[in-house]
Design an enzyme around this catalytic site. Structure first.
Site, mmCIF file in Angstrom:
data_model
loop_
_atom_site.group_PDB
_atom_site.id
_atom_site.type_symbol
_atom_site.label_atom_id
_atom_site.label_comp_id
_atom_site.label_asym_id
_atom_site.label_seq_id
_atom_site.Cartn_x
_atom_site.Cartn_y
_atom_site.Cartn_z
ATOM 1 C CE LYS A 8 40.247 37.126 40.727
ATOM 2 N NZ LYS A 8 40.452 35.782 41.178
ATOM 3 N NE ARG B 48 35.387 30.555 35.275
ATOM 4 C CZ ARG B 48 35.708 31.598 34.532
ATOM 5 N NH1 ARG B 48 36.884 32.156 34.635
ATOM 6 N NH2 ARG B 48 34.849 32.095 33.668
ATOM 7 C CD GLU C 28 36.198 30.905 42.200
ATOM 8 O OE1 GLU C 28 35.938 30.897 40.976
ATOM 9 O OE2 GLU C 28 37.349 30.965 42.641
ATOM 10 C CG PHE D 248 30.689 34.193 38.265
ATOM 11 C CD1 PHE D 248 31.076 34.004 36.960
ATOM 12 C CD2 PHE D 248 31.400 33.581 39.280
ATOM 13 C CE1 PHE D 248 32.163 33.207 36.656
ATOM 14 C CE2 PHE D 248 32.492 32.782 38.987
ATOM 15 C CZ PHE D 248 32.878 32.588 37.670
ATOM 16 C CE LYS E 64 43.775 38.399 37.403
ATOM 17 N NZ LYS E 64 44.207 37.021 37.522
HETATM 18 P P1 ATP Z 1 43.238 34.186 39.556
HETATM 19 O O1 ATP Z 1 44.431 33.308 39.810
HETATM 20 O O2 ATP Z 1 43.438 35.632 39.901
HETATM 21 O O3 ATP Z 1 41.955 33.639 40.093
HETATM 22 P P2 ATP Z 1 42.703 33.242 36.888
HETATM 23 O O4 ATP Z 1 43.787 33.262 35.867
HETATM 24 O O5 ATP Z 1 42.233 31.948 37.424
HETATM 25 O O6 ATP Z 1 43.119 34.279 38.023
HETATM 26 P P3 ATP Z 1 41.218 35.399 35.955
HETATM 27 O O7 ATP Z 1 40.404 35.503 34.738
HETATM 28 O O8 ATP Z 1 42.477 36.159 35.950
HETATM 29 O O9 ATP Z 1 41.452 33.884 36.273
HETATM 30 O O10 ATP Z 1 40.365 35.851 37.203
HETATM 31 C C1 ATP Z 1 39.030 35.433 37.285
HETATM 32 C C2 ATP Z 1 38.906 34.237 38.194
HETATM 33 O O11 ATP Z 1 38.360 34.632 39.412
HETATM 34 C C3 ATP Z 1 37.968 33.223 37.614
HETATM 35 O O12 ATP Z 1 38.655 32.227 36.898
HETATM 36 C C4 ATP Z 1 37.220 32.663 38.816
HETATM 37 O O13 ATP Z 1 37.817 31.452 39.225
HETATM 38 C C5 ATP Z 1 37.441 33.677 39.909
HETATM 39 N N1 ATP Z 1 36.222 34.404 40.307
HETATM 40 C C6 ATP Z 1 35.835 34.605 41.585
HETATM 41 N N2 ATP Z 1 34.735 35.338 41.639
HETATM 42 C C7 ATP Z 1 34.376 35.632 40.355
HETATM 43 C C8 ATP Z 1 33.323 36.393 39.787
HETATM 44 N N3 ATP Z 1 32.403 36.982 40.529
HETATM 45 N N4 ATP Z 1 33.285 36.474 38.424
HETATM 46 C C9 ATP Z 1 34.212 35.883 37.661
HETATM 47 N N5 ATP Z 1 35.245 35.162 38.160
HETATM 48 C C10 ATP Z 1 35.335 35.037 39.503
#
Ligand code: ATP
Length: 587
Positions: free
Chosen positions: A259, A264, A309, A349, A432
């Protein structure tokens, strides 16, 4: 449709709190559209001229709106400012002043001025001209056009035109409610909202979805598919707190990925044209010209939509740099200099569209295989680090390696047949598992600043403490979760003071709060917060009505700001009451 009819609907909406009643009021008005202008009606109702990804915003500086109002009403700017101070809302101020004006002109027959009959499209076009006027002398031009419009409409219309200009219609209508109303208006049932939502999640374009619904019907809406340059609402993940739980979620076998702690990005490419969209479908292409080159270089196909990302990267040491570095690349100025100072690498990804076909319904492993065929890895473009795991030791080892490699944790992804890309959903196909903060509560929350208290002592002249809330997606409201005063630097406080303008009036309609706040804001800024524990509270409204005791809500104890302002999340993308409740139940 007459703009006045739409404004009458807005007025009714403004005066009720009940969700179902709001759906009915809006649906009633939407039924009257012949379909030719439905896209514009829908956009205006959300306070917009275009879908977010187009990047054209209507907002006008308050000073300019006041000048326009002064010209339209014949009052001095000072006079208007004192009205605004007293009433606290530009819309109500315009309404009242124009009401006064029409009453005085009625007494004076020689001076009597007829209001003109504007259609929704007329008003949309004028507002569009205002928003797109730029260059030398544009401020004066905008003021003239706006005052011309305000002087010719009814006071009620002026109320909502002024609010559109101020950036918030204040009717309490959010996307979910609008989709329900559209469904009711055109199909007779709110239940068909699911099909509209499915289509909206595929293109982020309500103008398009509503036009298809009105012109071609529900069956055509069901056929709407992803298309290049229309961002897809991103898929999100649920949370787990250890490797055993992660494995259990996927029945003993899943894919793991690092992660990455960056931004993103959804990358759309067709021929030589590449566009980049953020997590909240904002167009961020201009901030990353280097990424455009990387993609053109690595592309093995002409047309695709992929996701990854963007992280700041030290190419000499071959290490990922912390989020704070890449967040500086979001600036809109000095881009060339920032590219040199903060080089980036993209870790891909997912693939959502390729070979003229939507890939959303492919399973995860098939999408991953497809991704490898679409791009080749280069120094700047890599596939996310990945492995298949079937035991918790392997997950723990992968997790610790991820932290060593400067990632914030790992993602677990389903490899089952139904592991499709769920656009716009936070499902269990992805989870996550993030590094803890060494407290009882290992998670962080992305919360919206709803209100503040005046600062004292060192913080005098700024905001001192803040009231924070989460989002309730079902009801479309913000619920209070905690009050915070710890962890802010002087720069943070200066930034909040500059960005958050106090509302003079009562708290916004979409806030469910029993807590009093000296100052209220419109939802605008999302910040990352940690705390020691989630407790029951009779004071805060987070998840109220969803716990055993109906009067209880949830509150965050000992909250601390992590230093991260979450710029790529809109307020509606903040942590939800549901997520908080799940974490509470696991504590
Ligand atoms: P967070 O603040 O924890 O990043 P979020 O609400 O933006 O959370 P979540 O769906 O909870 O989003 O967590 C996934 C996020 O992690 C994605 O939005 C992306 O930006 C990031 N990310 C990093 N590496 C990856 C990966 N390998 N696959 C998917 N998402 C990833």
């Amino acid at each position: 449709m007459r703009f006045k009819d739409l404004c009458e609907c807005y007025f009714k909406l403004e005066n009720t709190q009940k969700k179902l009643e709001m759906v009915d009021i809006l649906a009633n008005t939407l039924t009257k559209s012949d379909g030719s202008e439905i896209g514009k009606i829908v956009l205006l109702t959300l306070g917009k001229l275009y879908p977010d990804f187009v990047g054209i915003e209507l907002m006008l500086a308050e000073k300019m709106a006041i000048k326009a109002l002064a010209l339209a009403t014949g009052k001095s700017e000072k006079n208007i400012l004192s009205f605004l101070d007293e009433i606290g809302d530009l819309g109500k101020t315009a309404h009242k002043l124009l009401d006064n004006k029409s009453q005085s002109t009625l007494l004076d027959f020689t001076n009597q001025q007829e209001t003109e009959k504007y259609d929704v499209v007329d008003v949309w076009k004028i507002l569009d001209i205002i928003s797109q006027t730029s260059g030398e002398g544009s401020a004066d031009k905008k003021i003239r056009i706006l005052s011309g419009l305000l002087s010719k409409v009814t006071p009620l219309e002026a109320r909502y035109i002024s609010r559109l200009i101020a950036g918030n219609l204040r009717t309490g209508v959010a996307v979910q409610l609008l989709l329900e109303a559209l469904s009711k208006a055109k199909t007779g049932s709110r239940e068909n909202k699911q099909f509209l939502e499915r289509a909206y999640n595929r293109c982020s374009d309500l103008d398009y979805v509503s036009s298809v619904l009105y012109k071609e019907g529900l069956e055509a809406v069901k056929e709407i598919e992803v298309k290049v340059f229309s961002p897809i609402k991103v898929m999100l993940a649920q949370r787990v707190s250890n490797s055993e739980e992660l494995l259990e979620r996927f029945n003993g076998k899943c894919s793991l990925e690092y992660k990455y702690d960056g931004l993103r990005v959804q990358i759309h490419k067709k021929e030589n044209k590449v566009k980049l969209f953020s997590r909240s479908t904002e167009n961020i292409t201009k901030q990353f010209p280097d990424v455009i080159d990387f993609i053109n270089n690595a592309a093995l196909e002409n047309e695709f939509i992929i996701e990854g990302e963007i992280v700041a990267f030290d190419h000499e040491k071959e290490v990922i740099l912390p989020f704070q570095h890449v967040s500086q690349r979001k600036r809109k100025h000095d881009i060339d200099q920032k590219i040199r100072e903060i080089p980036v690498r993209v870790f891909l990804f997912d693939v959502l569209f390729s070979n003229s076909t939507s890939r959303l319904d492919l399973s995860y492993l098939d999408r991953r295989e497809n991704l490898q065929k679409i791009v080749r890895e280069t120094n700047n473009i890599k596939l996310s680090h990945q492995a298949i795991a079937d035991n918790s030791d392997k997950i723990d080892a992968f997790f610790h390696q991820a932290l060593q490699d400067n990632c914030e944790g790992i993602m677990g992804k389903s490899i089952g047949k139904d592991s499709v890309y769920q656009a716009g959903a936070r499902g269990w196909n992805w989870v996550k598992y993030k590094a803890g903060y060494n407290t009882k509560l290992s998670d962080s929350f992305d919360l919206v600043i709803l209100g503040a208290e005046h600062g004292k002592g060192k913080r005098a002249g700024k905001y001192g403490t803040f009231l924070l809330g989460c989002y309730d997606q079902i009801e479309g409201v913000y619920q209070t979760f905690t009050r915070i005063g710890t962890g802010f630097s002087d720069e943070d406080l200066a930034f909040f003071f500059q960005e958050l303008k106090p509302l003079e009036s009562e708290k916004p309609k979409e806030y469910q709060s029993d807590v009093e706040s000296s100052i209220w804001f419109y939802p605008k800024i999302v910040i990352e917060v940690t705390g020691d524990e989630i407790t029951r509270s009779q004071m805060h409204t987070c998840s109220r009505g969803l716990l055993e005791n109906d009067m209880d809500g949830l509150a965050l104890r000992f909250p601390r700001f992590t230093g991260r302002i979450v710029q790529d999340k809109a307020p509606e993308q903040a942590t939800t009451n549901d997520e908080i409740r799940t974490i509470y139940l696991k504590q």
